[in-house]
Design a protein around this motif. Structure first.
Motif, PDB file in Angstrom:
ATOM      1  N   PHE A   1       0.837  -1.155   0.056  1.00 35.23           N
ATOM      2  CA  PHE A   1       0.146   0.014  -0.119  1.00 35.23           C
ATOM      3  C   PHE A   1       0.876   0.961  -0.014  1.00 35.23           C
ATOM      4  CE2 PHE A   1      -3.155  -2.896   2.274  1.00 35.23           C
ATOM      5  CZ  PHE A   1      -3.969  -3.111   1.161  1.00 35.23           C
ATOM      6  N   GLY A   2       2.150   1.212   0.394  1.00 36.71           N
ATOM      7  CA  GLY A   2       2.991   2.538   0.439  1.00 36.71           C
ATOM      8  C   GLY A   2       4.247   2.131   0.550  1.00 36.71           C
ATOM      9  N   ASP A   3       5.220   3.340   0.445  1.00 35.85           N
ATOM     10  CA  ASP A   3       6.457   3.345   0.925  1.00 35.85           C
ATOM     11  C   ASP A   3       6.816   3.444   2.297  1.00 35.85           C
ATOM     12  OD1 ASP A   3       6.904   3.038  -1.680  1.00 35.85           O
ATOM     13  OD2 ASP A   3       7.092   5.240  -2.361  1.00 35.85           O
TER      14      ASP A   3
ATOM     15  N   ASP B   1      -1.617   5.299  -3.089  1.00 41.50           N
ATOM     16  CA  ASP B   1      -2.662   5.540  -3.952  1.00 41.50           C
ATOM     17  C   ASP B   1      -4.132   6.101  -2.954  1.00 41.50           C
ATOM     18  OD1 ASP B   1      -4.890   5.639  -5.680  1.00 41.50           O
ATOM     19  OD2 ASP B   1      -3.950   4.093  -6.844  1.00 41.50           O
ATOM     20  N   GLN B   2      -4.125   7.387  -2.570  1.00 46.22           N
ATOM     21  CA  GLN B   2      -5.145   7.890  -1.792  1.00 46.22           C
ATOM     22  C   GLN B   2      -6.601   7.077  -2.289  1.00 46.22           C
ATOM     23  OE1 GLN B   2      -3.080   9.092   0.747  1.00 46.22           O
ATOM     24  NE2 GLN B   2      -4.842  10.286   0.978  1.00 46.22           N
TER      25      GLN B   2
ATOM     26  N   GLN C   1      -9.121   2.757   2.585  1.00 46.24           N
ATOM     27  CA  GLN C   1      -9.607   2.264   3.656  1.00 46.24           C
ATOM     28  C   GLN C   1      -8.812   0.806   4.269  1.00 46.24           C
ATOM     29  OE1 GLN C   1     -12.883   1.975   5.615  1.00 46.24           O
ATOM     30  NE2 GLN C   1     -12.430   4.173   5.330  1.00 46.24           N
ATOM     31  N   ALA C   2      -8.264   0.305   3.461  1.00 44.45           N
ATOM     32  CA  ALA C   2      -7.393  -0.824   3.743  1.00 44.45           C
ATOM     33  C   ALA C   2      -6.170  -0.509   4.485  1.00 44.45           C
ATOM     34  CB  ALA C   2      -6.789  -1.644   2.320  1.00 44.45           C
ATOM     35  N   PHE C   3      -5.564   0.918   3.995  1.00 45.95           N
ATOM     36  CA  PHE C   3      -4.516   1.381   4.933  1.00 45.95           C
ATOM     37  C   PHE C   3      -4.807   1.616   6.294  1.00 45.95           C
ATOM     38  CE2 PHE C   3      -1.107   4.616   5.164  1.00 45.95           C
ATOM     39  CZ  PHE C   3      -0.182   3.749   4.980  1.00 45.95           C
ATOM     40  N   LEU C   4      -6.031   2.418   6.505  1.00 43.70           N
ATOM     41  CA  LEU C   4      -6.609   2.634   7.979  1.00 43.70           C
ATOM     42  C   LEU C   4      -7.198   1.366   8.272  1.00 43.70           C
ATOM     43  CD1 LEU C   4      -8.516   5.915   7.002  1.00 43.70           C
ATOM     44  CD2 LEU C   4      -6.323   5.633   8.350  1.00 43.70           C
TER      45      LEU C   4
ATOM     46  N   ARG D   1      -0.468   8.555   6.773  1.00 44.19           N
ATOM     47  CA  ARG D   1       0.768   8.075   7.060  1.00 44.19           C
ATOM     48  C   ARG D   1       0.575   7.243   8.250  1.00 44.19           C
ATOM     49  NH1 ARG D   1       2.057  12.971   4.981  1.00 44.19           N
ATOM     50  NH2 ARG D   1       3.955  13.115   3.484  1.00 44.19           N
ATOM     51  N   LEU D   2       1.170   6.104   8.615  1.00 40.44           N
ATOM     52  CA  LEU D   2       1.059   5.435   9.608  1.00 40.44           C
ATOM     53  C   LEU D   2       2.698   5.506  10.275  1.00 40.44           C
ATOM     54  CD1 LEU D   2      -1.646   3.980   8.447  1.00 40.44           C
ATOM     55  CD2 LEU D   2      -0.512   1.930   8.967  1.00 40.44           C
ATOM     56  N   VAL D   3       2.543   5.717  11.596  1.00 37.47           N
ATOM     57  CA  VAL D   3       3.938   6.071  12.397  1.00 37.47           C
ATOM     58  C   VAL D   3       3.960   5.036  13.170  1.00 37.47           C
ATOM     59  CG1 VAL D   3       5.258   7.500  13.401  1.00 37.47           C
ATOM     60  CG2 VAL D   3       3.661   8.389  11.689  1.00 37.47           C
TER      61      VAL D   3
END
Length: 454
Positions: free
Chosen positions: A213-215, A233-234, A239-242, A269-271
């Protein structure tokens, strides 16, 4: 500064270990106080006779008194149920289901057939089924031709249940999907739960990895190194990211990678905590037998099993357990990461793509995932660990792996692998899921072996 109001009369009592987040800056008025800044996370050590004060500890281990009215409890972010979401079904299947009941205002939502990442709203009205495209763009949803933007499908459905607002009719009765339970995440729940980090407080230093889903970047947050997963990709994956973030808000274990917070806005962003030595498979391959000792291997095996025993106790199924998803920190502690596929309870899923060599036969054939299928994957992870990062099932073509396994083939013990560990692998690879050990039982075996390994 706006002074906090005294809300202790309505405040719950926080037990030891509760995480709270600061709503205001607090400089302290005595040497016994614990100063903190807005956004800092504090762990409660104990309550006091005065309900206005707790003893707490910050991330650096410093302890002191904390005023209760300056902080709030960090709360889990839960998925909101979406019984009307039917996933990947065709237009014809949707029409057949709605025509079976023929009640005006019956509806369901499904994935768009022609526009990947979008959805379709199907409604029964006036003897026929109408279909509306739901467009995903800029981390929002809208019905094609409508004027309203929504954060998620739940918000969209609730709006059109109150008012037709251009549709053929209000949404009256959801046609529920049988079996799978789907869910959505509300962004405001991260704010209410105390998980939001301000972008200005976060510095991204360098790219360290790429995910589905992301870098992933190495970053700096409040003078501490962190890992920052940035959504690519917003429109398609927000939703999958969140959902991954929501799962992580409910987890707290020394062998699970911890979520620190979420940055919201144009780019989500997920920290998380930073794991300086990277993932286990690369760690094994880059160091090999000359550096990694038997004590390191049993430590990594036990750390991972302890995390999985915790997930098992919470009925959380990881679904993607492999050495590549185990991270190592500077203290050589192994932690389970990557909860993008994780779900609560024994369940099935449709249309998923899973790593064949790590996935249990019943999960590949019938989409039945459980803590027992995680145990199968754990057996493969142990083989990776003791073979120093080799790819499982060497010399067997990927397409033939399941056939060989079902006919009774099992990988041989890696060179130097303790007999007890290989026996655990074999038990994990039992074709009958109910015959596989629990993570609780496996953890006891490994802890016993760890105690005698030097």
């Amino acid at each position: 500064m706006t002074m906090p109001m005294d809300n202790t009369q309505n405040q719950e009592t926080w037990p030891k270990g509760t995480q709270v987040v600061a709503n205001y800056n607090f400089d302290g008025s005595s040497p016994d106080d614990l100063p903190f800044r807005k956004g800092d996370v504090i762990t409660i050590i104990q309550s006091t006779k005065d309900p206005n004060w707790y003893k707490g500890k910050n991330d650096h281990g410093k302890e002191g008194m904390v005023p209760a009215t300056y902080v709030q409890k960090r709360r889990e972010v839960h998925l909101q149920a979406m019984p009307w979401y039917h996933g990947k079904i065709s237009r014809e299947e949707a029409e057949a289901m709605l025509n079976n009941f023929r009640e005006e205002g019956d509806f369901l939502i499904r994935d768009s057939v022609h526009f990947q990442g979008d959805y379709s709203l199907s409604i029964y009205f006036d003897g026929m089924v109408d279909h509306y495209r739901i467009i995903a763009k800029s981390n929002k949803l809208e019905v094609d031709g409508g004027d309203c933007l929504f954060d998620n499908l739940i918000q969209l459905v609730e709006h059109y249940q109150r008012d037709a607002d251009g549709l053929c009719t209000k949404l009256i009765r959801a046609l529920p999907k049988q079996g799978d339970s789907f869910g959505a995440v509300r962004i405001q729940d991260f704010e209410a739960g105390g998980w939001v980090i301000q972008k200005k407080d976060l510095q991204e230093i360098e790219l360290i990895g790429r995910g589905e889903f992301g870098d992933v970047y190495k970053g700096l947050y409040r003078n501490e190194f962190v890992a920052v997963k940035q959504l690519k990709d917003q429109d398609r994956a927000a939703q999958a990211f969140l959902k991954e973030a929501s799962v992580m808000t409910s987890l707290r274990h020394p062998n699970l990678v911890q979520l620190i917070g979420v940055v919201l806005g144009d780019t989500i962003r997920l920290v998380t905590e930073f794991m300086g030595k990277g993932n286990l498979v690369e760690y094994l391959r880059s160091r090999g037998r000359s550096v990694i000792q038997k004590k390191d291997q049993i430590d990594f095996a036990t750390d991972t099993c302890a995390a999985m025993e915790y997930l098992e106790s919470k009925k959380l199924v990881h679904r993607d357990l492999a050495a590549r998803n185990i991270l190592i920190n500077e203290s050589n502690t192994a932690k389970v990461s990557d909860f993008g596929l994780a779900k609560y309870g024994d369940y099935s899923t449709e249309g998923g793509k899973f790593p064949i060599k790590w996935t249990a036969p019943e999960a590949l054939k019938n989409n039945n995932f459980s803590n027992k299928s995680d145990m199968w994957s754990y057996g493969i992870l142990l083989w990776e660990l003791y073979s120093f990062g080799r790819v499982p099932y060497p010399r067997i073509p990927l397409a033939d792996v399941v056939m060989h396994v079902e006919k009774g083939y099992r990988m041989e013990a890696p060179e130097g692998c303790p007999k007890q560990v290989y026996n655990l692998m074999l038990k994990a690879w039992n074709l009958n899921p109910s015959e596989r050990p629990t993570f609780k039982d496996a953890l006891q075996e490994l802890q016993n072996l760890r105690a005698t390994t030097v």
